[in-house]
Design an enzyme around this catalytic site. Sequence first.
Site, PDB file in Angstrom:
ATOM      1  CG  HIS A  43      -0.514  -0.187   3.038  1.00  0.00           C
ATOM      2  ND1 HIS A  43      -0.357  -1.324   3.587  1.00  0.00           N
ATOM      3  CD2 HIS A  43      -0.019   0.775   3.761  1.00  0.00           C
ATOM      4  CE1 HIS A  43       0.515  -0.904   4.032  1.00  0.00           C
ATOM      5  NE2 HIS A  43       0.709   0.325   4.642  1.00  0.00           N
TER       6      HIS A  43
ATOM      7  CG  HIS B 259       1.110   4.989   4.623  1.00  0.00           C
ATOM      8  ND1 HIS B 259      -0.014   5.280   5.721  1.00  0.00           N
ATOM      9  CD2 HIS B 259       1.560   4.592   4.854  1.00  0.00           C
ATOM     10  CE1 HIS B 259       0.391   3.954   5.805  1.00  0.00           C
ATOM     11  NE2 HIS B 259       0.780   3.401   5.731  1.00  0.00           N
TER      12      HIS B 259
END
Length: 142
Positions: A100, A102
């Site tokens: 992922h 951020h």
Amino acid sequence: MMGDRIFCRIARREAPAEVVYEDEKSMAFMDINPATPGHTLLIPKAHFRNIFDLDEETAAHLMRVAVKLAPVIREAMGADGLNILNANEPAAFQSVFHFHLHLIPRTFGDGIRPPWISRPGDPAQIKAAAERIRKALEGRKA
Ligand code: AMP
């Protein structure tokens, strides 16, 4: 590992999330422990543990989406800037083992501090590190 598959479940809409963007290959949703208001996570829908097993095509797609989302998030949140942060393995702060990015809107005075103190390094060590990396890259080409 705690939460190992939570992002897979969010991607399949089996777990709750405040989704703000979705396409065939990726999804963006709000971090439930936001560093700042508007802290968003961008994930591939397919499971990759982190950058060490991510394929280049998926990485390129995610960065294209990040380029689209960053100005939108900044504007929506009235932010002055934005950090993109990515953690790979526990030594590097990774806690959810599904790749992922951020996207963290930043505002002057938000109190977020850089994770390291910038100070001049030993030039010999910098050179030695560069030589190790260049040599490792050469090894890959062969
Ligand atoms: P990292 O340390 O880079 O692996 O960050 C994982 C992030 O996922 C943290 O910022 C968590 O707050 C966030 N997180 C964990 N579970 C959820 C969830 N169910 N929905 C949204 N964000 C989550």
